[in-house]
Write a protein that holds these residues in place. Structure first.
Motif, PDB file in Angstrom:
ATOM      1  N   UNK A 158       0.835  -1.207   0.000  1.00  0.00           N
ATOM      2  CA  UNK A 158       0.000   0.000   0.000  1.00  0.00           C
ATOM      3  C   UNK A 158       0.866   1.252   0.000  1.00  0.00           C
ATOM      4  N   UNK A 159       1.944   1.222   0.809  1.00  0.00           N
ATOM      5  CA  UNK A 159       2.822   2.391   0.940  1.00  0.00           C
ATOM      6  C   UNK A 159       4.244   1.952   0.608  1.00  0.00           C
ATOM      7  N   UNK A 160       4.565   1.875  -0.680  1.00  0.00           N
ATOM      8  CA  UNK A 160       5.841   1.322  -1.130  1.00  0.00           C
ATOM      9  C   UNK A 160       7.038   2.184  -0.746  1.00  0.00           C
ATOM     10  N   UNK A 161       6.864   3.469  -0.616  1.00  0.00           N
ATOM     11  CA  UNK A 161       7.991   4.373  -0.363  1.00  0.00           C
ATOM     12  C   UNK A 161       8.227   4.636   1.124  1.00  0.00           C
ATOM     13  N   UNK A 162       7.492   3.982   1.982  1.00  0.00           N
ATOM     14  CA  UNK A 162       7.627   4.240   3.422  1.00  0.00           C
ATOM     15  C   UNK A 162       8.953   3.719   3.957  1.00  0.00           C
ATOM     16  N   UNK A 163       9.568   4.474   4.859  1.00  0.00           N
ATOM     17  CA  UNK A 163      10.795   4.033   5.516  1.00  0.00           C
ATOM     18  C   UNK A 163      10.508   2.936   6.528  1.00  0.00           C
ATOM     19  N   UNK A 164       9.224   2.788   6.869  1.00  0.00           N
ATOM     20  CA  UNK A 164       8.828   1.804   7.880  1.00  0.00           C
ATOM     21  C   UNK A 164       8.489   0.450   7.257  1.00  0.00           C
ATOM     22  N   UNK A 165       9.128   0.134   6.151  1.00  0.00           N
ATOM     23  CA  UNK A 165       8.844  -1.132   5.482  1.00  0.00           C
ATOM     24  C   UNK A 165       9.399  -2.318   6.282  1.00  0.00           C
ATOM     25  N   UNK A 166       9.018  -3.512   5.857  1.00  0.00           N
ATOM     26  CA  UNK A 166       9.301  -4.728   6.612  1.00  0.00           C
ATOM     27  C   UNK A 166      10.798  -4.975   6.795  1.00  0.00           C
ATOM     28  N   UNK A 167      11.595  -4.781   5.740  1.00  0.00           N
ATOM     29  CA  UNK A 167      13.021  -5.094   5.868  1.00  0.00           C
ATOM     30  C   UNK A 167      13.721  -4.178   6.866  1.00  0.00           C
ATOM     31  N   UNK A 168      13.218  -2.941   7.009  1.00  0.00           N
ATOM     32  CA  UNK A 168      13.784  -2.033   8.021  1.00  0.00           C
ATOM     33  C   UNK A 168      13.406  -2.515   9.425  1.00  0.00           C
ATOM     34  N   UNK A 169      12.166  -2.969   9.582  1.00  0.00           N
ATOM     35  CA  UNK A 169      11.744  -3.504  10.870  1.00  0.00           C
ATOM     36  C   UNK A 169      12.557  -4.727  11.269  1.00  0.00           C
ATOM     37  N   UNK A 170      12.816  -5.604  10.300  1.00  0.00           N
ATOM     38  CA  UNK A 170      13.636  -6.781  10.577  1.00  0.00           C
ATOM     39  C   UNK A 170      15.078  -6.392  10.901  1.00  0.00           C
ATOM     40  N   UNK A 171      15.570  -5.350  10.238  1.00  0.00           N
ATOM     41  CA  UNK A 171      16.922  -4.870  10.515  1.00  0.00           C
ATOM     42  C   UNK A 171      17.052  -4.410  11.963  1.00  0.00           C
ATOM     43  N   UNK A 172      16.070  -3.648  12.411  1.00  0.00           N
ATOM     44  CA  UNK A 172      16.103  -3.141  13.790  1.00  0.00           C
ATOM     45  C   UNK A 172      15.954  -4.306  14.774  1.00  0.00           C
ATOM     46  N   UNK A 173      15.078  -5.253  14.470  1.00  0.00           N
ATOM     47  CA  UNK A 173      14.893  -6.409  15.356  1.00  0.00           C
ATOM     48  C   UNK A 173      16.178  -7.221  15.480  1.00  0.00           C
ATOM     49  N   UNK A 174      16.840  -7.471  14.351  1.00  0.00           N
ATOM     50  CA  UNK A 174      18.103  -8.205  14.389  1.00  0.00           C
ATOM     51  C   UNK A 174      19.157  -7.425  15.160  1.00  0.00           C
ATOM     52  N   UNK A 175      19.161  -6.100  14.992  1.00  0.00           N
ATOM     53  CA  UNK A 175      20.105  -5.270  15.737  1.00  0.00           C
ATOM     54  C   UNK A 175      19.892  -5.374  17.234  1.00  0.00           C
ATOM     55  N   UNK A 176      18.630  -5.387  17.660  1.00  0.00           N
ATOM     56  CA  UNK A 176      18.327  -5.514  19.093  1.00  0.00           C
ATOM     57  C   UNK A 176      18.820  -6.859  19.623  1.00  0.00           C
ATOM     58  N   UNK A 177      18.597  -7.920  18.850  1.00  0.00           N
ATOM     59  CA  UNK A 177      19.046  -9.253  19.262  1.00  0.00           C
ATOM     60  C   UNK A 177      20.568  -9.286  19.371  1.00  0.00           C
ATOM     61  N   UNK A 178      21.270  -8.732  18.361  1.00  0.00           N
ATOM     62  CA  UNK A 178      22.728  -8.690  18.396  1.00  0.00           C
ATOM     63  C   UNK A 178      23.238  -7.869  19.580  1.00  0.00           C
ATOM     64  N   UNK A 179      22.553  -6.762  19.868  1.00  0.00           N
ATOM     65  CA  UNK A 179      22.967  -5.903  20.976  1.00  0.00           C
ATOM     66  C   UNK A 179      22.825  -6.622  22.309  1.00  0.00           C
ATOM     67  N   UNK A 180      21.725  -7.343  22.494  1.00  0.00           N
ATOM     68  CA  UNK A 180      21.512  -8.074  23.752  1.00  0.00           C
ATOM     69  C   UNK A 180      22.528  -9.196  23.913  1.00  0.00           C
ATOM     70  N   UNK A 181      22.791  -9.919  22.820  1.00  0.00           N
ATOM     71  CA  UNK A 181      23.796 -10.986  22.880  1.00  0.00           C
ATOM     72  C   UNK A 181      25.171 -10.409  23.188  1.00  0.00           C
TER      73      UNK A 181
END
Length: 414
Positions: free
Chosen positions: A242-265
């Motif tokens: 629906x919103x192809x140009x949004x910065x809040x797309x799925x791959x950005x969300x996954x990037x932040x999630x992976x970053x949080x996991x890496x940071x905690x580890x």
């Protein structure tokens, strides 16, 4: 076959992490920053700051990672033979126990003397009888011994040893603030986007029928948590359409999630590493202590049950014991041709390589706190000390006194 698969996976992990570093830097620099600049509520100053911050934070982290990934294959490998100071028995050094030395000499049809030291050698893999100094471990993955061995890390596809502990610890300590600061502007909007995706997954007829009402979704997702995550994932993909140009797309969300996991580890590993270092330990020391306690408990259980103790269990108890043996040279006397000395064992409570919090950190990381600066963290922390680890002053003094006492008792008995 299993070892081949493990080695292949280890070679894949570093490139994947480097790709993640690049993706995070690209998103933060060219999307998050410009987005904040154009956002009148946040102000352009914060936006310009986020154009610069990714490079200042991610680059040192990446360099520390590359430093450990590209360590040479011969890093921290001890020389074939011990240095001349040990060969000539001029300094105190760790050696095999008299019992172990006797077994080796009898197997080689050599004469033996309880006070004649024998250094440990390794015949596994590529070592071929190489000298194995104190605090050295043979890595079965690399097939060679390394001084100051801590562990073989699959993330770097390489061994981590004491001389490069500062690079490893700096990488761990950089990760948490890097992820937190770079992702800070995205946490709230991504959480809102996540809730919208979950709601959409229930209102979208296709997702509802093919996921929420599909009886096997519980099995595919591995339970309720995975099922909710799967629904949110599908809803997020629809939002991206629906919103192809949004910065809040799925791959950005996954990037932040992976970053949080890496940071905690990373935070957990940093805490564990520092806790070991301040006690004068490496990961291998903790492993030896655990193995020794397990063998001791197993023997006690068998004793309570009046069962015989297997020879292998007794061997493990001795193998992983904290007791160490040192050759202690005695002062040369007039007319004496060869260096004399005594082999002295440590006491149960003695920790010969524990110098106290400050000196333990100094030996491995360097003086003060400046080792954590990026240009210092990339440098080697220890040199030849890793093969001739310094002995704690109090323990060394007692060993010398005990050696002198035994020597004098031997003279009196004659």
């Amino acid at each position: 076959m299993a070892n081949l698969v493990i080695r292949l996976l280890q070679q894949l992990i570093p490139p994947l992490l480097l790709s993640y570093f690049y993706f995070a830097w690209k998103i933060a620099t060219f999307e998050v920053g410009p987005n904040l600049i154009s956002n009148s509520t946040s102000g352009p100053i914060i936006g310009y700051l986020y154009v610069i911050l990714p490079s200042l934070l991610i680059v040192p982290t990446t360099l520390s990672f590359l430093r450990l990934y590209f360590l040479p294959s011969v890093q921290s490998v001890p020389p074939l033979d011990p240095p001349l100071l040990i060969q000539d028995k001029k300094i105190i050094f760790e050696c095999l126990s008299p019992a172990e030395a006797k077994i080796i000499r009898l197997a080689n049809d050599e004469e033996h003397d309880d006070d004649e030291p024998l250094v440990e050698r390794c015949y596994k893999g590529e070592c071929g009888g190489r000298w194995k100094p104190a605090r050295t471990r043979h890595c079965n993955t690399c097939e060679r011994c390394r001084g100051g061995w801590d562990h073989h890390c699959p993330i770097f596809a390489n061994c981590l040893t004491a001389p490069y502990m500062r690079s490893f610890l700096a990488l761990l300590l950089y990760t948490l603030p890097t992820v937190t600061i770079i992702s800070l502007p995205l946490y709230k909007p991504l959480w809102t986007r996540c809730r919208e995706a979950y709601t959409l997954s229930w209102t979208n007829e296709y997702i509802r029928q093919n996921w929420w009402e599909w009886r096997y979704s519980w099995i595919v997702a591995g339970g309720p948590i995975g099922r909710y995550a799967g629904g949110t994932f599908l809803g997020w993909k629809e939002l991206d359409k629906i919103d192809e140009d949004s910065i809040l797309r799925l791959n950005v969300g996954l990037m932040v999630l992976l970053g949080i996991i890496l940071a905690l580890i990373s935070a957990g590993l940093a805490y564990t590493t520092i806790s070991l270092l301040i006690k004068g330990n490496l990961t291998i020391d903790r492993g030896r202590s655990t193995a020794h306690n397990q063998a001791l408990m197993a023997i006690r259980r068998l004793q309570l049950q009046n069962q015989s103790i297997p020879a292998k269990l007794e061997a493990n108890l001795a193998k992983f014991s904290d007791q160490r043996y040192f050759f202690v040279p005695l002062p040369l006397t007039e007319g004496q041709l060869g260096r004399k000395g005594k082999i002295v064992e440590t006491l149960p409570h003695e920790r010969p390589y524990d110098h106290g919090l400050k000196k333990n950190l100094h030996i491995v990381l360097g003086r003060g706190w400046k080792w954590i600066l990026p240009w210092n963290a990339l440098r080697r922390g220890m040199d030849d000390e890793v093969f001739m680890w310094p002995i704690q002053d109090g323990v060394e003094r007692r060993l010398r006194e005990e050696a002198q006492r035994r020597f004098q008792e031997g003279d009196e008995s004659r």
